[in-house]
Scaffold this motif. Sequence first.
Motif, PDB file in Angstrom:
ATOM      1  N   ALA A  94       0.843  -1.196   0.000  1.00  0.00           N
ATOM      2  CA  ALA A  94       0.000   0.000   0.000  1.00  0.00           C
ATOM      3  C   ALA A  94       0.875   1.241   0.000  1.00  0.00           C
ATOM      4  N   GLY A  95       0.313   2.330  -0.492  1.00  0.00           N
ATOM      5  CA  GLY A  95       0.972   3.620  -0.355  1.00  0.00           C
ATOM      6  C   GLY A  95       1.896   4.000  -1.486  1.00  0.00           C
TER       7      GLY A  95
ATOM      8  N   PHE B 168      -6.526   4.168  -4.965  1.00  0.00           N
ATOM      9  CA  PHE B 168      -7.506   5.091  -4.370  1.00  0.00           C
ATOM     10  C   PHE B 168      -6.784   6.398  -4.078  1.00  0.00           C
TER      11      PHE B 168
ATOM     12  N   PHE C 266      -3.012   6.417  -4.809  1.00  0.00           N
ATOM     13  CA  PHE C 266      -2.068   5.508  -4.143  1.00  0.00           C
ATOM     14  C   PHE C 266      -2.604   4.077  -4.165  1.00  0.00           C
ATOM     15  N   THR C 267      -1.681   3.137  -4.209  1.00  0.00           N
ATOM     16  CA  THR C 267      -2.113   1.750  -4.072  1.00  0.00           C
ATOM     17  C   THR C 267      -2.658   1.550  -2.659  1.00  0.00           C
ATOM     18  N   THR C 268      -3.652   0.655  -2.574  1.00  0.00           N
ATOM     19  CA  THR C 268      -4.349   0.475  -1.292  1.00  0.00           C
ATOM     20  C   THR C 268      -3.922  -0.794  -0.563  1.00  0.00           C
TER      21      THR C 268
ATOM     22  N   VAL D  84       3.923  -1.197   3.696  1.00  0.00           N
ATOM     23  CA  VAL D  84       3.319   0.119   3.438  1.00  0.00           C
ATOM     24  C   VAL D  84       4.438   1.070   3.047  1.00  0.00           C
ATOM     25  N   ILE D  85       4.311   1.670   1.868  1.00  0.00           N
ATOM     26  CA  ILE D  85       5.340   2.573   1.366  1.00  0.00           C
ATOM     27  C   ILE D  85       5.124   3.954   1.965  1.00  0.00           C
ATOM     28  N   ASN D  86       6.194   4.594   2.398  1.00  0.00           N
ATOM     29  CA  ASN D  86       6.112   6.012   2.750  1.00  0.00           C
ATOM     30  C   ASN D  86       4.959   6.298   3.700  1.00  0.00           C
TER      31      ASN D  86
ATOM     32  N   SER E  28       3.072   9.788   4.399  1.00  0.00           N
ATOM     33  CA  SER E  28       2.087  10.456   3.552  1.00  0.00           C
ATOM     34  C   SER E  28       0.702   9.831   3.686  1.00  0.00           C
ATOM     35  N   SER E  29       0.538   8.880   4.600  1.00  0.00           N
ATOM     36  CA  SER E  29      -0.796   8.308   4.770  1.00  0.00           C
ATOM     37  C   SER E  29      -1.708   9.373   5.352  1.00  0.00           C
ATOM     38  N   ARG E  30      -2.983   9.266   4.997  1.00  0.00           N
ATOM     39  CA  ARG E  30      -3.887  10.333   5.413  1.00  0.00           C
ATOM     40  C   ARG E  30      -4.547  10.008   6.749  1.00  0.00           C
TER      41      ARG E  30
ATOM     42  N   GLY F 276      -1.798   1.197   6.446  1.00  0.00           N
ATOM     43  CA  GLY F 276      -1.242   2.529   6.680  1.00  0.00           C
ATOM     44  C   GLY F 276      -2.182   3.655   6.304  1.00  0.00           C
TER      45      GLY F 276
ATOM     46  N   PHE G  57      -4.008   3.781   3.688  1.00  0.00           N
ATOM     47  CA  PHE G  57      -4.171   3.908   2.236  1.00  0.00           C
ATOM     48  C   PHE G  57      -5.346   3.092   1.700  1.00  0.00           C
ATOM     49  N   ASN G  58      -5.933   2.263   2.553  1.00  0.00           N
ATOM     50  CA  ASN G  58      -7.060   1.437   2.087  1.00  0.00           C
ATOM     51  C   ASN G  58      -8.234   2.304   1.644  1.00  0.00           C
TER      52      ASN G  58
END
Lengths: 335, 335, 335, 335
Positions: free
Chosen positions: A30-31, A69, A72-74, A328-330, A333-335, C113, C115-116
């Motif tokens: 993800a991410g 989404f 970014f990949t989820t 999980v990448i980076n 930057s997750s929201r 993370g 991103f889902n």
Amino acid sequence: MNSFGKLFRVNIYGESHGNQVGVLIDGCPAGLSISEEDFTEDLLRRKSGAKGTTPRIEDDKPFLASGVFNGFTTGAPILISFYNKNAQSKDYKDLFRLPRPGHADFTAKMKFGGFNDYRGGGHFSGRLTLGLVAAGVIAKKLIHQIQIKAHLIEAGGETDIEKAIDQAINNEDSIGGIVECSAENLSVGLGEPFFDSLESLLSHAVFSIPAIKGIEFGSGFKAASMFGSEHNDPIVDSTGRTITNYAGGINGGISNGNPLIFRVAVKPTSSISKEQQTVNLNSGETEKLTVQGRHDACIALRVPVVLEAVTAIVLTDLMLLEGNIPRVINENSSR
Amino acid sequence: MNSFGKLFRVNIYGESHGNQVGVLIDGCPAGLSISEEDFTEDLLRRKSGAKGTTPRIEDDKPFLASGVFNGFTTGAPILISFYNKNAQSKDYKDLFRLPRPGHADFTAKMKFGGFNDYRGGGHFSGRLTLGLVAAGVIAKKLIHQIQIKAHLIEAGGETDIEKAIDQAINNEDSIGGIVECSAENLSVGLGEPFFDSLESLLSHAVFSIPAIKGIEFGSGFKAASMFGSEHNDPIVDSTGRTITNYAGGINGGISNGNPLIFRVAVKPTSSISKEQQTVNLNSGETEKLTVQGRHDACIALRVPVVLEAVTAIVLTDLMLLEGNIPRVINENSSR
Amino acid sequence: MNSFGKLFRVNIYGESHGNQVGVLIDGCPAGLSISEEDFTEDLLRRKSGAKGTTPRIEDDKPFLASGVFNGFTTGAPILISFYNKNAQSKDYKDLFRLPRPGHADFTAKMKFGGFNDYRGGGHFSGRLTLGLVAAGVIAKKLIHQIQIKAHLIEAGGETDIEKAIDQAINNEDSIGGIVECSAENLSVGLGEPFFDSLESLLSHAVFSIPAIKGIEFGSGFKAASMFGSEHNDPIVDSTGRTITNYAGGINGGISNGNPLIFRVAVKPTSSISKEQQTVNLNSGETEKLTVQGRHDACIALRVPVVLEAVTAIVLTDLMLLEGNIPRVINENSSR
Amino acid sequence: MNSFGKLFRVNIYGESHGNQVGVLIDGCPAGLSISEEDFTEDLLRRKSGAKGTTPRIEDDKPFLASGVFNGFTTGAPILISFYNKNAQSKDYKDLFRLPRPGHADFTAKMKFGGFNDYRGGGHFSGRLTLGLVAAGVIAKKLIHQIQIKAHLIEAGGETDIEKAIDQAINNEDSIGGIVECSAENLSVGLGEPFFDSLESLLSHAVFSIPAIKGIEFGSGFKAASMFGSEHNDPIVDSTGRTITNYAGGINGGISNGNPLIFRVAVKPTSSISKEQQTVNLNSGETEKLTVQGRHDACIALRVPVVLEAVTAIVLTDLMLLEGNIPRVINENSSR
């Protein structure tokens, strides 16, 4: 089966003249930021359009149907679809009873009892490599620190490649070629004994590309005529750097930190306008065949980007296995 | 991982100087008669003992530890163990800090953090191919209708192989070679699109054999300099028989009923008595190294039977997948 | 991962409020007739629309995007897509910081993370079972001789199910239930020691269905309070028929020819209109939450058809493994 | 097949009255200290010897045949063998034609065409769980921060377990039981949508243990009669801690950080001294059968340690997948 990879799992689907071709990727972290623009360069390289490649024009626009989404990949499966628009199915009807020499027409019909979609080669078409290239784009982003580069080093036995292709086109014939691929900046330790050596995984993936007849790593077939004292690469420091690289960057099936180098042999395109002999599967009699339709004079021209893609897919899978890519990448930057 | 195959699953284990090496086979149909004598011929071919092969003498007697009852396979996993008896571990102690060029010493140490059993190459030893050969014997019995034959066709660049080996021995050096393998009487339809092409599966298995640097099918690398009109094999009857066999028996990744043909390049044995350069992993300085111990001058001599074994393993797996081998062999003889 | 099965491989993808949900099926034999009408009955059963099910209306029309040609499966991967049309994403925005108790909101956010795709549960939505049902339809056609039937036998602890549901709706609450599934006419011998017992494979697939909390075969949890002399099913003839069926049709992990019987416990729907307590992941403070949107009062009502589907998928995979389903169906009708 | 796990791969082999039983473990990280003493406690718990367990005495000494060097795992496959010494095969001869009710005798004979090793249940014997326990010991060491505990909470419907067992022994009968297992200190995020939910993987592994008839997580079958407002566990802080734990530590198939809790139903031992009815597979007629030999009155007594083992195996595999266990343990101690 139509899938490859243990942790980064690539599933290829579709038919040349069906609704779509594409790829379903499972296990992508993800991410990772991803947009349709990321695919443009490699898809253009695959399409080529250069002299020696098919004039079939598809816009080859990837549609990210799931798993992405807000850019970014989820972490969920990523479906990437390419809709077919420019198929000319009428060109291929006769081939169902007249299998083209060098093609999968005969074997596909036998294996699937005649139920296979034979139009344009169906599921065996080179068009299926669109999904490979798309998965390769994502893989390259995941392992961006590794530089993977492939290029055509010889065609029709010549290094003046353009001349060789001109000659083939003039003869209504086709030619093969050799493509070399390298990957730099690999960490030491990729590849698993006993069966998942780096060579095993790469060759497995590479031979899924249509038209490949051989693969060799480092010294390759030349190794057969070398002495051990020549072939052994002297080690010069504790990072494992060697003076020569006959090993092609692999010892015991495991990356040694030197550049990964391998070459593949690509056969001449099977579809040619010249008259050939085949069998009529209805009558059992031999017949002359002239393959209509749009063909590549040198399919090897389009192989480099596909070769980079499968290399990236294999390395991504191994990097995930080693824990070298986070799930999980980076995270910041997750929201 | 150390396993290969989907339905006929081969798991390799053991170390050169540990207690044993061997193979655990899962998915073998029940009812196949099997005795320790069945293994004799192929194990002898692997051991060789001929000029150019290592003088290490092991009796290489297989022990059928599970999965066989009253002389027949039971359908349960088959463990075949080869106990190590003649190991001379003292020969190898220095190599832990002085990795042999061309060997897995460096990569294995890095990958496994120095915990690998380095004695005699440990899990990376050519001795591990005993398990492959044993699994191959069982596979050959399961697909007895297919004739698989491999032989050395060139060594050190020469077809007068004995002469080439003599020369290498005299020079305290080693040489590589080319081994060709063929399989006749395959049914049409073995191999699966997209990723499990016959070439993909064979090359995957073949590159698990130590010292292999390349593989080519049919025309192989020569295809790169051929025209399509030459390379396409004309089909002559409705069984798919072709005049030439540049395809090597495979179209679209699927067997076409013609003989399967491929060749592999074997590098010269890495262990040589000649002085070489390596790095001392303790000091970080380069050092001169003379590899002690018992070596093959031409490891390619011992490859044919191993190549047959992995070919048989791959074909057995595909035949099971096609339903061409029953889950119980010869039901009449059941008790 | 998002795939299940060894030979009949089912890959689930998509998100509740994304472009589509669906399934990619690899390994389906060629020659099976298939049309979009084949899916109607089971898709309607899944949608239900009955009292106690969500008022979200989707037409749930399957789109056969690949692997089917002229009304028959081709042997290539079958992509079945369901486009999302009636999603109301605004209902779900707050839930990203206020995870719903009993839902995957919290675990999905942590695992991926943040991103889902959280809209409507994203990839964790019950809507994903559309792909399962679609794959189940194909599986049922492949093993048409086996009758698989599941039904709700209890809801909210009552056998008068309608009454229990009315009560839950009136209370703005939800209830669980128990679904029983049977499969008749299985051949003896399905299931593999040691790890792929029939119970292992079925439970693996069953627990992929959201909301399942338990599974029991035959006597199930009652077995714990029985005597061996009661529980052992007396065998009455050489086909293995037994008087009682406490085994649920399975001995030693292998089908014994008697009806396969198992039950699953379905928890009450997590989304309820009643006020609940959760944590605000931004502030770390607890908050009261009232879940808006459209919910099922008794998700168990929709489980039977999904349970049949996963049962059919498991049995198909095992029948293929046993060679009980040919790789090409009905060869006579091949063209 | 006889293997389980994606990255920590456990292969079970052997027969009750053959040469040995054991396990081959692939994918264990290098550098884990391991000695035969590590296995003592769990092997003793499995053997039990307590009232209600079989008087067959084996020393159950594990032999580390590969993959361990100088007291540490090497990263290569670990073969652990248990030699059989105290087998009394004469007890079982008649059972080949008189399948014991409740046993795998009938299904194994049918599936493997009568070639199965029937002595003492052969490959279906409870003795095969030795390999599971051994693999569990290694898994527990890899995930030592997680506390896994299983215990028998009920036998024959009673919580006074000793009394229930006495009664069964007096009646020459057997009884079942319920075993509860918990795992504390799991990280959030273990388990994969869609098919590899934590429940899916655990139940898959658990049903490989002989005699298990059911599994339930958290509230389990009670969930079927609960309201959503009761069942939803209120979340109290941003670590995901909940007040109640009806979820059993899992939401959406993913661990939520609360204790993992599940229970399994164990059926009464099938082998009892009481007379039972079965069929004579030679004559096709029913016959009375009294099972000779040594039996457990309550096999559930021996299940807890096996249940812990499979739980540890599943969690280890998932922790490796998440990158939570390094490929080399404790690099500092490498030599």
